[in-house]
Design an enzyme around this catalytic site. Structure first.
Site, PDB file in Angstrom:
ATOM      1  N   ASN A  13       0.884  -1.165   0.000  1.00  0.00           N
ATOM      2  CA  ASN A  13       0.000   0.000   0.000  1.00  0.00           C
ATOM      3  C   ASN A  13       0.918   1.210   0.000  1.00  0.00           C
ATOM      4  O   ASN A  13       1.519   1.534   1.026  1.00  0.00           O
ATOM      5  CB  ASN A  13      -0.895  -0.019   1.244  1.00  0.00           C
ATOM      6  CG  ASN A  13      -1.705   1.258   1.385  1.00  0.00           C
ATOM      7  OD1 ASN A  13      -1.751   2.085   0.466  1.00  0.00           O
ATOM      8  ND2 ASN A  13      -2.336   1.437   2.541  1.00  0.00           N
ATOM      9  N   TRP A  14       1.006   1.826  -1.158  1.00  0.00           N
ATOM     10  CA  TRP A  14       1.960   2.946  -1.285  1.00  0.00           C
ATOM     11  C   TRP A  14       1.475   4.216  -0.609  1.00  0.00           C
ATOM     12  O   TRP A  14       2.220   5.157  -0.447  1.00  0.00           O
ATOM     13  CB  TRP A  14       2.218   3.218  -2.772  1.00  0.00           C
ATOM     14  CG  TRP A  14       3.118   2.220  -3.437  1.00  0.00           C
ATOM     15  CD1 TRP A  14       3.616   1.059  -2.897  1.00  0.00           C
ATOM     16  CD2 TRP A  14       3.635   2.287  -4.777  1.00  0.00           C
ATOM     17  NE1 TRP A  14       4.404   0.408  -3.811  1.00  0.00           N
ATOM     18  CE2 TRP A  14       4.437   1.142  -4.972  1.00  0.00           C
ATOM     19  CE3 TRP A  14       3.492   3.193  -5.826  1.00  0.00           C
ATOM     20  CZ2 TRP A  14       5.104   0.891  -6.182  1.00  0.00           C
ATOM     21  CZ3 TRP A  14       4.143   2.950  -7.030  1.00  0.00           C
ATOM     22  CH2 TRP A  14       4.952   1.807  -7.193  1.00  0.00           C
ATOM     23  N   LYS A  15       0.183   4.259  -0.258  1.00  0.00           N
ATOM     24  CA  LYS A  15      -0.406   5.471   0.345  1.00  0.00           C
ATOM     25  C   LYS A  15      -0.164   6.665  -0.578  1.00  0.00           C
ATOM     26  O   LYS A  15      -0.208   6.499  -1.790  1.00  0.00           O
ATOM     27  CB  LYS A  15       0.141   5.659   1.762  1.00  0.00           C
ATOM     28  CG  LYS A  15       0.015   4.363   2.589  1.00  0.00           C
ATOM     29  CD  LYS A  15       0.252   4.523   4.038  1.00  0.00           C
ATOM     30  CE  LYS A  15       0.049   3.181   4.730  1.00  0.00           C
ATOM     31  NZ  LYS A  15       0.137   3.247   6.171  1.00  0.00           N
ATOM     32  N   HIS A  98      -9.336   1.470   4.797  1.00  0.00           N
ATOM     33  CA  HIS A  98      -8.060   1.635   5.498  1.00  0.00           C
ATOM     34  C   HIS A  98      -8.244   2.595   6.668  1.00  0.00           C
ATOM     35  O   HIS A  98      -9.013   3.553   6.580  1.00  0.00           O
ATOM     36  CB  HIS A  98      -6.990   2.165   4.534  1.00  0.00           C
ATOM     37  CG  HIS A  98      -5.624   2.085   5.126  1.00  0.00           C
ATOM     38  ND1 HIS A  98      -5.143   3.035   5.995  1.00  0.00           N
ATOM     39  CD2 HIS A  98      -4.660   1.144   5.008  1.00  0.00           C
ATOM     40  CE1 HIS A  98      -3.923   2.677   6.380  1.00  0.00           C
ATOM     41  NE2 HIS A  98      -3.604   1.541   5.802  1.00  0.00           N
ATOM     42  N   GLU A 100      -6.552   4.937   7.702  1.00  0.00           N
ATOM     43  CA  GLU A 100      -6.282   6.358   7.405  1.00  0.00           C
ATOM     44  C   GLU A 100      -7.501   7.006   6.750  1.00  0.00           C
ATOM     45  O   GLU A 100      -7.743   8.196   6.930  1.00  0.00           O
ATOM     46  CB  GLU A 100      -5.018   6.472   6.535  1.00  0.00           C
ATOM     47  CG  GLU A 100      -3.764   6.232   7.371  1.00  0.00           C
ATOM     48  CD  GLU A 100      -2.622   5.578   6.622  1.00  0.00           C
ATOM     49  OE1 GLU A 100      -2.602   5.616   5.383  1.00  0.00           O
ATOM     50  OE2 GLU A 100      -1.727   5.019   7.310  1.00  0.00           O
ATOM     51  N   GLU A 170      -5.273  -4.710  10.552  1.00  0.00           N
ATOM     52  CA  GLU A 170      -4.268  -3.670  10.737  1.00  0.00           C
ATOM     53  C   GLU A 170      -4.519  -2.919  12.046  1.00  0.00           C
ATOM     54  O   GLU A 170      -5.336  -1.986  12.076  1.00  0.00           O
ATOM     55  CB  GLU A 170      -4.314  -2.678   9.569  1.00  0.00           C
ATOM     56  CG  GLU A 170      -3.987  -3.288   8.230  1.00  0.00           C
ATOM     57  CD  GLU A 170      -3.335  -2.286   7.290  1.00  0.00           C
ATOM     58  OE1 GLU A 170      -2.352  -2.659   6.650  1.00  0.00           O
ATOM     59  OE2 GLU A 170      -3.792  -1.128   7.208  1.00  0.00           O
ATOM     60  N   GLY A 176       2.760   2.458  10.648  1.00  0.00           N
ATOM     61  CA  GLY A 176       3.718   3.550  10.460  1.00  0.00           C
ATOM     62  C   GLY A 176       4.442   3.952  11.730  1.00  0.00           C
ATOM     63  O   GLY A 176       5.085   4.991  11.794  1.00  0.00           O
ATOM     64  N   SER A 216       3.566  -2.029  10.191  1.00  0.00           N
ATOM     65  CA  SER A 216       5.019  -2.116  10.381  1.00  0.00           C
ATOM     66  C   SER A 216       5.582  -3.506  10.088  1.00  0.00           C
ATOM     67  O   SER A 216       6.556  -3.927  10.708  1.00  0.00           O
ATOM     68  CB  SER A 216       5.418  -1.668  11.796  1.00  0.00           C
ATOM     69  OG  SER A 216       5.015  -0.321  12.006  1.00  0.00           O
ATOM     70  N   GLY A 237       2.991  -1.113   4.160  1.00  0.00           N
ATOM     71  CA  GLY A 237       3.106   0.310   3.835  1.00  0.00           C
ATOM     72  C   GLY A 237       4.544   0.678   3.520  1.00  0.00           C
ATOM     73  O   GLY A 237       5.044   0.439   2.418  1.00  0.00           O
ATOM     74  N   GLY A 238       5.222   1.229   4.502  1.00  0.00           N
ATOM     75  CA  GLY A 238       6.580   1.753   4.314  1.00  0.00           C
ATOM     76  C   GLY A 238       7.529   0.823   3.573  1.00  0.00           C
ATOM     77  O   GLY A 238       8.243   1.241   2.641  1.00  0.00           O
TER      78      GLY A 238
HETATM   79  P1  13P Z   1       3.201   0.444   7.546  1.00  0.00           P
HETATM   80  O1  13P Z   1       3.706  -0.865   6.976  1.00  0.00           O
HETATM   81  O2  13P Z   1       3.943   1.627   7.007  1.00  0.00           O
HETATM   82  O3  13P Z   1       3.104   0.410   9.029  1.00  0.00           O
HETATM   83  O4  13P Z   1       1.708   0.622   6.992  1.00  0.00           O
HETATM   84  C1  13P Z   1       0.828  -0.431   7.116  1.00  0.00           C
HETATM   85  C2  13P Z   1      -0.398  -0.091   6.375  1.00  0.00           C
HETATM   86  O5  13P Z   1      -1.134   0.803   6.738  1.00  0.00           O
HETATM   87  C3  13P Z   1      -0.687  -0.852   5.157  1.00  0.00           C
HETATM   88  O6  13P Z   1      -1.961  -0.597   4.693  1.00  0.00           O
END
Ligand code: 13P
Length: 255
Positions: A13-15, A98, A100, A170, A176, A216, A237-238
């Site tokens: 998930n590149w956000k 998600h 966010e 999640e 994050g 994470s 994510g990251g």
């Molecule tokens: P991180 O891997 O950056 O913690 O993000 C997880 C996430 O929200 C994937 O959708």
């Protein structure tokens, strides 16, 4: 439960990261690193990167997804993108709900259900996100909360359509933050979700459903998290923004 019955999926998930040019560069770097994967490899990218991502991933085992979609097909919804638009582009997956989106964009369980239903209707595979805030974990309501999120999101979804749903657990406090859930915590909640799916549908649907952990997950902890019987993959994510790190997670899921 039999893990062999379901597909392991590692999804990035590149956000709100990467321009189209950067997307092409990153996917070009990833392709050779993940080509031997024995799991599904998905990259969910910003809307404006979809075209570049589809072109860059052509002929590879990387499938492209979006990070959200609206619940209507078309109309006066300024700034929104519909499932039919994604489908026509060649998108296969879409993340819905998600944390966010829930936290910053007023997404509710009800709108999650509407978006999920609309996406499934277009034949997209949905990665549904559920998970608790730290405060909710401390209040001891994680189980109630994820069960409620799961039930409302899947409200009215047929057994047949549920086969196109992947659930990502999640925990919001792990996103994050570098604070990963322990593999036991991830297993416990993924199992709760699977039991909930069995209650809504039946054991077959529950056993066939891919349930991911996200929060994470990285090149160092993926092995341990993915070793758990109810953790069928990851939503990353990251670490999905770095070709090498992402490919190590893909390899961990391919064992
Ligand atoms: P991180 O891997 O950056 O913690 O993000 C997880 C996430 O929200 C994937 O959708």
């Amino acid at each position: 439960m039999n893990k062999a019955k379901r597909a392991a999926i590692i999804a990035g998930n590149w956000k709100m990261n990467k321009t189209p040019k950067e997307a092409t560069e990153l996917i070009t770097a990833m392709k050779p690193l993940v080509k031997d994967a024995d799991c599904k490899v998905v990259l969910c990218v910003p809307f404006v990167d979809i075209d570049a991502a589809l072109k860059a991933s052509e002929g590879s085992n990387i499938e492209i997804g979006a990070e959200n979609c609206h619940f209507e097909t078309s109309g006066a919804f300024t700034g929104e993108i519909s499932p039919v638009m994604l489908k026509e582009m060649g998108v296969k997956y879409v993340i819905i709900g998600h944390s966010e989106r829930r936290q910053y964009f007023a997404e509710t369980d009800v709108t999650v259900n509407k978006r999920l239903t609309a996406a499934l209707k277009e034949g997209l595979k949905v990665i549904l996100c559920v998970g608790e805030l730290l405060e909710q974990r401390e209040q001891g309501i994680t189980e109630e909360l994820v069960r409620m999120q799961t039930k409302i999101a899947l409200g009215g979804v047929s057994k047949e359509d549920a086969k196109n749903v992947i659930i990502a657990y999640e925990p919001v406090w792990a996103i994050g933050t570098g604070k990963t859930a322990t593999s036991d915590q991830a297993q416990e909640v993924c199992k709760i979700i699977r039991n909930c799916v069995a209650e809504i549908y039946d054991n077959d649907v529950a056993e066939g459903m891919t349930i991911q952990y996200g929060g994470s997950m990285n090149a160092k902890n993926a092995d341990e998290l993915l070793s758990k019987v109810d953790v069928d993959g990851g939503l990353i994510g990251g670490a999905s923004l770095k070709a090498e790190d992402f490919s190590i997670i893909v390899k961990a899921a391919s064992k």
